[in-house]
Design an enzyme around this catalytic site. Structure first.
Site, mmCIF file in Angstrom:
data_model
loop_
_atom_site.group_PDB
_atom_site.id
_atom_site.type_symbol
_atom_site.label_atom_id
_atom_site.label_comp_id
_atom_site.label_asym_id
_atom_site.label_seq_id
_atom_site.Cartn_x
_atom_site.Cartn_y
_atom_site.Cartn_z
ATOM 1 N N SER A 29 12.669 -19.229 -18.752
ATOM 2 C CA SER A 29 13.193 -17.878 -19.016
ATOM 3 C C SER A 29 12.600 -16.870 -18.034
ATOM 4 O O SER A 29 13.309 -16.017 -17.485
ATOM 5 C CB SER A 29 12.819 -17.440 -20.437
ATOM 6 O OG SER A 29 13.476 -18.249 -21.375
ATOM 7 N N ARG A 33 14.402 -14.667 -14.782
ATOM 8 C CA ARG A 33 14.280 -13.197 -14.759
ATOM 9 C C ARG A 33 13.523 -12.716 -13.529
ATOM 10 O O ARG A 33 13.774 -11.629 -13.016
ATOM 11 C CB ARG A 33 13.613 -12.723 -16.055
ATOM 12 C CG ARG A 33 14.553 -12.834 -17.275
ATOM 13 C CD ARG A 33 13.756 -12.805 -18.572
ATOM 14 N NE ARG A 33 14.586 -12.756 -19.772
ATOM 15 C CZ ARG A 33 15.186 -13.803 -20.344
ATOM 16 N NH1 ARG A 33 15.099 -15.014 -19.787
ATOM 17 N NH2 ARG A 33 15.904 -13.659 -21.445
ATOM 18 N N GLY A 101 23.118 -21.663 -19.369
ATOM 19 C CA GLY A 101 23.638 -20.526 -20.126
ATOM 20 C C GLY A 101 22.853 -19.263 -19.809
ATOM 21 O O GLY A 101 23.424 -18.173 -19.697
ATOM 22 N N GLN A 176 19.667 -13.992 -24.679
ATOM 23 C CA GLN A 176 20.578 -13.936 -23.535
ATOM 24 C C GLN A 176 21.533 -12.762 -23.667
ATOM 25 O O GLN A 176 21.786 -12.031 -22.703
ATOM 26 C CB GLN A 176 21.361 -15.251 -23.419
ATOM 27 C CG GLN A 176 20.469 -16.429 -23.054
ATOM 28 C CD GLN A 176 21.200 -17.743 -23.040
ATOM 29 O OE1 GLN A 176 22.419 -17.797 -23.254
ATOM 30 N NE2 GLN A 176 20.479 -18.816 -22.794
ATOM 31 N N ASP A 327 14.578 -23.526 -29.127
ATOM 32 C CA ASP A 327 14.783 -24.673 -28.235
ATOM 33 C C ASP A 327 13.942 -25.886 -28.641
ATOM 34 O O ASP A 327 14.075 -26.954 -28.041
ATOM 35 C CB ASP A 327 14.440 -24.287 -26.789
ATOM 36 C CG ASP A 327 15.464 -23.316 -26.212
ATOM 37 O OD1 ASP A 327 16.618 -23.309 -26.693
ATOM 38 O OD2 ASP A 327 15.111 -22.556 -25.294
ATOM 39 N N LYS A 354 24.239 -24.542 -28.150
ATOM 40 C CA LYS A 354 23.332 -24.690 -27.008
ATOM 41 C C LYS A 354 23.977 -25.631 -25.981
ATOM 42 O O LYS A 354 25.185 -25.842 -26.005
ATOM 43 C CB LYS A 354 21.978 -25.209 -27.495
ATOM 44 C CG LYS A 354 21.253 -24.241 -28.409
ATOM 45 C CD LYS A 354 20.840 -23.003 -27.649
ATOM 46 C CE LYS A 354 20.146 -21.994 -28.535
ATOM 47 N NZ LYS A 354 19.925 -20.730 -27.872
HETATM 48 C C1 S3P Z 1 16.928 -17.978 -23.405
HETATM 49 C C2 S3P Z 1 17.369 -17.649 -24.669
HETATM 50 C C3 S3P Z 1 17.738 -18.646 -25.687
HETATM 51 C C4 S3P Z 1 17.257 -20.039 -25.337
HETATM 52 C C5 S3P Z 1 17.487 -20.364 -23.883
HETATM 53 C C6 S3P Z 1 16.757 -19.373 -22.993
HETATM 54 C C7 S3P Z 1 16.589 -16.886 -22.472
HETATM 55 O O1 S3P Z 1 19.153 -18.687 -25.784
HETATM 56 O O2 S3P Z 1 17.894 -21.001 -26.145
HETATM 57 O O3 S3P Z 1 17.026 -21.670 -23.570
HETATM 58 O O4 S3P Z 1 15.917 -17.163 -21.452
HETATM 59 O O5 S3P Z 1 16.960 -15.740 -22.748
HETATM 60 P P1 S3P Z 1 19.974 -17.647 -26.710
HETATM 61 O O6 S3P Z 1 19.759 -16.305 -26.178
HETATM 62 O O7 S3P Z 1 21.411 -18.063 -26.582
HETATM 63 O O8 S3P Z 1 19.444 -17.842 -28.081
#
Ligand code: S3P
Length: 450
Positions: A29, A33, A101, A176, A327, A354
């Protein structure tokens, strides 16, 4: 591009104890970013410890396509020379976010308030996942999106010429979605407000503040209210990415279920919005301790020590904890199989959207290995077989999902018979050194089906 065209069957069989030090890669994450915000600052952002998994490399490629200079110095050291808030150029070609995603949703947020058009695609897993959860709030800024039925990729976003700030209540617990709206708000004049009922990972808020944006967070009766002042001049940063707690989960859980193990996993980010798994494991009776607790780069960090834990019991995981370990439910369900009694996991509907439907994927694989699983729309439970009771011997589908693949490899380390997966290639999206790291601890993972 991460197409995973050639499936890579893998088998994990019981070995001796797992021992030694497991240096897991950087946080996924925070890595995404770092590249994104670096691309929006003017000047050089220096990143060390970047996760060089396929997901993050796809984001690095995308940042180049939008005009940032992104340099790989080797060994996790990267530089990003950004183009400033609002400064993205229109990409010449389709942006392929592979399996990620996070990558696609955050990039959509960033470009949506710039006067450019971009088309996004991904692999077979990503192209099934819902994008309306992001494009709906982006439409409030004035952005148009045209995708396939059900709001799926491939999808084209026409960024707005004249963005307006928005106030948005995030309807699902998703960092996200929250982050996409905040990143869109960066190039809108005035204050963009995002409200989340449940706290999700807060790396975007922390990092936006670190890059010099004006951002406040208030806990109110409505929820967490995040207010961002648009059109800041972001200052380039030096970022040391902490190691990923979601990756640490695999060697930690492997040590808990493999007789005689004692593994140290140093330098793990323990941001409270991410550390729910470790709290849960300790409640189950896991021998898991935090050593050398400290703060690094604005994030709490510790060294984790995990030892074989034959006395774990099943628990009810509080639904309020779901966002902080979303996760980690796949690997938790594997640990639950080695505990005594039932583990109940409720309030986890998000697991169904997911990289795979993770409740379905884990239930199928656990059952193929002799474990009893019950499930509903937003809950599931696993009946533990005790520390020596997991038979294994099954072959599981990984459904293009790295965490499903790694979870079943962990299961094979403690089960009586080997556990196989049809395809381990997705592991490279988040944990490219998984096999060698686990092998160095003493695990037996082979690239073959038994
Ligand atoms: C993430 C948010 C989560 C997580 C993903 C990473 C992020 O997803 O499952 O692996 O870096 O913001 P969601 O925002 O869909 O819950």
């Amino acid at each position: 591009m991460s197409t995973h065209a050639t499936p890579m069957p893998m088998t994990s069989r019981r070995a001796g104890p797992l021992t030694g030090v497991a240096e897991v890669p950087g946080d996924k994450s925070i890595s995404h970013r770092s590249l994104l915000l670096g691309a929006l600052a003017i000047g050089e952002t220096k990143i060390s410890g970047l996760l060089e998994g396929e997901d993050v490399l796809d984001t690095a490629k995308a940042m180049r396509a939008f005009g940032a200079e992104v340099i790989d110095h080797g060994k996790g050291n990267w530089s990003v020379f950004g183009v400033g808030v609002g400064g993205f150029q229109e990409p010449d070609n389709v942006i392929d976010c592979g399996n990620s995603g996070t990558g696609v949703r955050l990039i959509m947020g960033v470009m949506s308030t710039m006067p450019i058009t971009a088309t996004f695609t991904g692999d077979a897993s990503l192209n099934k996942r819902p994008m309306a959860r992001v494009t709906d709030p982006l439409a409030l800024f004035g952005t148009q999106a045209v995708g396939r039925s059900g709001g799926r990729l491939p999808m084209t976003l026409v960024g707005t010429q004249e963005p307006v700030p928005v106030r948005y209540n995030v309807p699902v617990p998703s960092a996200q979605v929250k982050s996409a709206v905040l990143f869109a708000g960066l190039n809108a004049p005035g204050k963009t407000v995002v409200i989340e009922k449940e706290a999700t990972r807060d790396h975007s808020e922390r990092m936006l503040a670190g890059f010099g944006a004006e951002i406040t967070v208030e806990d109110t009766d409505e929820g967490r209210v995040i207010t961002l002042t648009g059109q800041p001049e972001l200052q380039p940063q030096t970022i040391a990415v902490p190691r990923d707690p979601s990756s640490a989960a695999f060697p930690v859980c492997a040590a808990l279920v493999t007789p005689g193990s004692d593994v140290l996993v140093p330098g793990i980010g323990l941001n409270p919005t991410r550390a729910g798994l470790f709290t849960t494991l300790r409640e189950m009776g896991a021998d898991l301790t935090y050593e050398n607790e400290r703060e690094e780069g604005g994030e709490p960090v510790a060294d984790l020590r995990a030892k074989y834990s034959p006395n774990m019991t099943g628990i009810e995981v509080p639904p309020a904890r779901a966002a902080s370990m979303i996760d980690e439910y796949p690997v938790l369900s594997v640990v639950a199989a080695f505990a005594t009694g039932k583990t109940m996991m409720a309030g986890v509907k998000e697991l169904r959207v997911k990289e795979s439907d993770r409740i379905d994927a884990m239930a199928r694989g656990l059952r193929a290995n002799g474990i009893s699983v019950d499930e509903g729309d937003d809950w599931w439970s696993v009946e533990g077989c005790g520390p020596d009771g997991v038979t294994g011997g099954g072959t599981c589908e990984s459904f293009l999902d790295h965490r499903i693949a790694m979870s079943f490899m962990v299961m094979g380390m403690g089960s009586q018979k080997p556990v196989s997966i049809d395809d381990g290639s997705p592991i490279a999206t988040s944990f490219p050194i998984f096999e060698s790291l686990m092998g160095n601890l003493g695990a037996h993972i082979l690239r073959e089906n038994v």
